[in-house]
Each structure stands twice: as C-alpha cells, then as structure tokens.
Design a protein around this motif. Structure first.
Motif, short mmCIF file in Angstrom:
data_model
loop_
_atom_site.label_atom_id
_atom_site.label_comp_id
_atom_site.label_asym_id
_atom_site.label_seq_id
_atom_site.Cartn_x
_atom_site.Cartn_y
_atom_site.Cartn_z
N VAL A 130 -3.27 2.19 -3.70
CA VAL A 130 -2.69 3.52 -3.50
C VAL A 130 -3.74 4.42 -2.87
N LEU A 131 -3.34 5.15 -1.84
CA LEU A 131 -4.23 6.04 -1.10
C LEU A 131 -3.76 7.48 -1.22
N CYS A 132 -4.70 8.41 -1.24
CA CYS A 132 -4.37 9.84 -1.25
C CYS A 132 -5.45 10.58 -0.48
N ALA A 133 -5.09 11.14 0.66
CA ALA A 133 -6.07 11.77 1.55
C ALA A 133 -5.82 13.26 1.71
N HIS A 134 -6.91 14.02 1.70
CA HIS A 134 -6.90 15.43 2.08
C HIS A 134 -5.87 16.25 1.31
N LEU A 135 -5.93 16.09 -0.01
CA LEU A 135 -5.03 16.87 -0.85
C LEU A 135 -5.74 17.43 -2.08
N TYR A 169 -7.53 22.07 -1.90
CA TYR A 169 -6.69 23.23 -2.12
C TYR A 169 -6.94 23.81 -3.51
N PRO A 170 -8.13 24.39 -3.73
CA PRO A 170 -8.48 24.90 -5.06
C PRO A 170 -7.54 26.00 -5.55
N ALA A 171 -6.91 26.74 -4.65
CA ALA A 171 -5.98 27.79 -5.08
C ALA A 171 -4.64 27.21 -5.54
N SER A 172 -4.37 25.97 -5.15
CA SER A 172 -3.08 25.35 -5.48
C SER A 172 -3.17 24.36 -6.64
N PHE A 173 -4.31 23.69 -6.77
CA PHE A 173 -4.44 22.63 -7.75
C PHE A 173 -5.66 22.86 -8.64
N ASP A 174 -5.43 22.92 -9.95
CA ASP A 174 -6.54 23.12 -10.88
C ASP A 174 -6.99 21.79 -11.47
N TYR A 175 -7.96 21.88 -12.38
CA TYR A 175 -8.52 20.66 -12.97
C TYR A 175 -7.46 19.84 -13.69
N VAL A 212 0.85 -1.19 0.00
CA VAL A 212 0.00 0.00 0.00
C VAL A 212 0.89 1.24 0.00
N LEU A 213 0.57 2.18 -0.87
CA LEU A 213 1.29 3.46 -0.93
C LEU A 213 0.38 4.57 -0.45
N ASP A 214 0.86 5.35 0.51
CA ASP A 214 0.13 6.52 1.00
C ASP A 214 0.79 7.77 0.41
N VAL A 215 0.06 8.46 -0.46
CA VAL A 215 0.59 9.61 -1.18
C VAL A 215 0.18 10.91 -0.51
N ALA A 216 1.13 11.84 -0.39
CA ALA A 216 0.92 13.10 0.35
C ALA A 216 0.54 12.77 1.78
N ALA A 217 1.31 11.87 2.37
CA ALA A 217 0.95 11.31 3.67
C ALA A 217 1.14 12.26 4.84
N GLY A 218 2.03 13.25 4.69
CA GLY A 218 2.26 14.16 5.81
C GLY A 218 2.71 13.38 7.05
N PRO A 219 2.31 13.84 8.23
CA PRO A 219 2.67 13.14 9.46
C PRO A 219 1.62 12.12 9.90
N ALA A 220 0.96 11.47 8.93
CA ALA A 220 0.01 10.42 9.27
C ALA A 220 0.76 9.21 9.82
#
Length: 239
Positions: free
Chosen positions: A152-157, A161-167, A40-48
C-alpha cells in the motif's frame, strides 16, 4: 537541512495533484520487477498515472481518492485549477530555493511531466473506472478487506497538510493503511510543506509499535523539494 518558515504548498484544500510511475519508483524506492503480479493500492492517488502505468507493466494496481466517482471532465477541471495554482506558486522567486533539481532540470520540466501523467490518468480513469480500478474513498476508512493488497502506497498527503490533519489522524491513517496491507506500507514524504521533518515522528513510531506496527524512516535518492528525501515504511512486528 534548509527549512523555510512559510510553505510553498498552501492550497486551502487537499490538492488534486499527481505524479508518474517513474517518480513513484524513485520516492517510494520501489522494485517494479518484484511487484509484477502483485497487488498494490495507491491511496489518495489524485491524478497520478501510477495505477495506469503499473497495470500496463503487469502490476495489479488499484487507486483510491475522495474525488473518484466524478466524471473525467470534472476531474480534468480539478487538474487545471490545482496544477495552475501549484506551479504558479513554485515559480515565485521566493520559492525557487525550495527545489532540488535532481529528477527534473527545471520547474517547466516538472510541469510537463506531471501534466502528461495527469492526462494518462484521465484517459485510464475514463476507460477503467467502471472496471473497479478506481475507488472513491478517503482515509481513515478504506473500503477494502484486511490485508487485501500486498503493498500500500500513500504519497504527498499525511504530513503535508498540518492544518487539515492532526496527530490523531496520522495514527488512525497509518493503522488503516497497515490494515489493508499484507506486506508493507510506504508513505512519502515525512516532512511538512516547509521542509521541516515531521515533529511527531518519534511519538508516532512508538504508538504504532504498541499497535504491532514497525515504522522505519529510510533515505531515498530523490528530493524534489527540500526535506522530501526520506520515506516511511510500515510493516507488522513479528508475533
């Protein structure tokens, strides 16, 4: 659904913020027994603490985040700064109605749990970064082989963050997440920081389908803040 005109999560940059395996199980709707022995890969995991706890449970977990590679003390400083800001915002009177106390009895309880998760992460990171459990990298380019992980997991990213990531970023990120997944990708939540559903979901689903990826929105028995009660599951379409 109740929505808000202004977001509670308004950090000027991506928050270094994480959660526990228990929360991951709930908002990703994971069957932990079925994941034993799988990768399992946790992407943008931060301090999880998911990766640390999952490895102890017999899951072959790996985490990736742009800040990995810094020393544990530097990451602890990020935790103190971002957690302080986030929980101060949560406690503001105007934000109280945004939260659904299903998993935690209060903001205080959520803070204790998430700070404990961050400490478990820091301890594990300090011990296992050199063993390749944590990689420094960011979407939309991950340093892993095609289909290198079962799940693969990706949480809370992506959508928070609409100002940082577009479509265009969302499309590229979803395709990259699916590239490194053998079976499936799970993304949570599918709303913005204001609680509104992601407005481009239909368009995103159609574009991913054209790329051979099926995207399904599923309801989950979890909602920490308003609107966070669904998860997106990506799988490959049958050829």
């Amino acid at each position: 659904m109740q929505i808000f005109d202004t977001p509670v999560y308004d950090l000027p940059s991506i928050a270094f913020f994480g959660r526990s395996l228990t929360e991951y199980r709930k908002f990703f709707d994971l069957d932990l027994d079925a994941l034993c022995g799988r990768s399992v890969l946790d992407v943008a995991a931060g301090p999880a603490s998911f990766t640390a706890e999952a490895c102890r449970a017999g899951i072959e977990a790996v985490a990736v985040d742009p800040l990995y590679g810094k020393g544990a003390e530097a990451l602890a400083a990020h935790v103190q700064l971002d957690y302080g800001h986030m929980f101060n915002r949560m406690r503001e009177t105007a934000n109280q109605a945004r939260f659904r106390f299903k998993s935690f009895a209060s903001i205080d309880a959520a803070e204790r749990d998430r700070r404990a998760a961050a400490q478990r992460f820091l301890n594990d990171y300090d011990a296992h970064f050199v063993h390749g459990r944590y990689f420094g990298a960011a979407l939309p380019q991950l340093p892993f082989l095609d289909r290198g992980f079962d799940v693969v997991l990706c949480a809370h990213l992506l959508f928070l963050y609409p100002a940082s990531f577009d479509y265009a970023f969302h499309v590229a990120a979803c395709r990259e997440l699916m590239r490194v997944a053998r079976d499936e990708v799970r993304i949570h939540p599918i709303c913005g920081p204001d609680g509104k559903p992601y407005a481009e979901l239909t368009r995103l689903t159609a574009e991913l389908r054209d790329a051979g990826i099926e995207a399904r929105e599923v309801a989950i028995d979890y909602e920490f803040f308003v609107g966070s009660n669904t998860t997106l599951i990506l799988t490959r379409l049958s050829s």
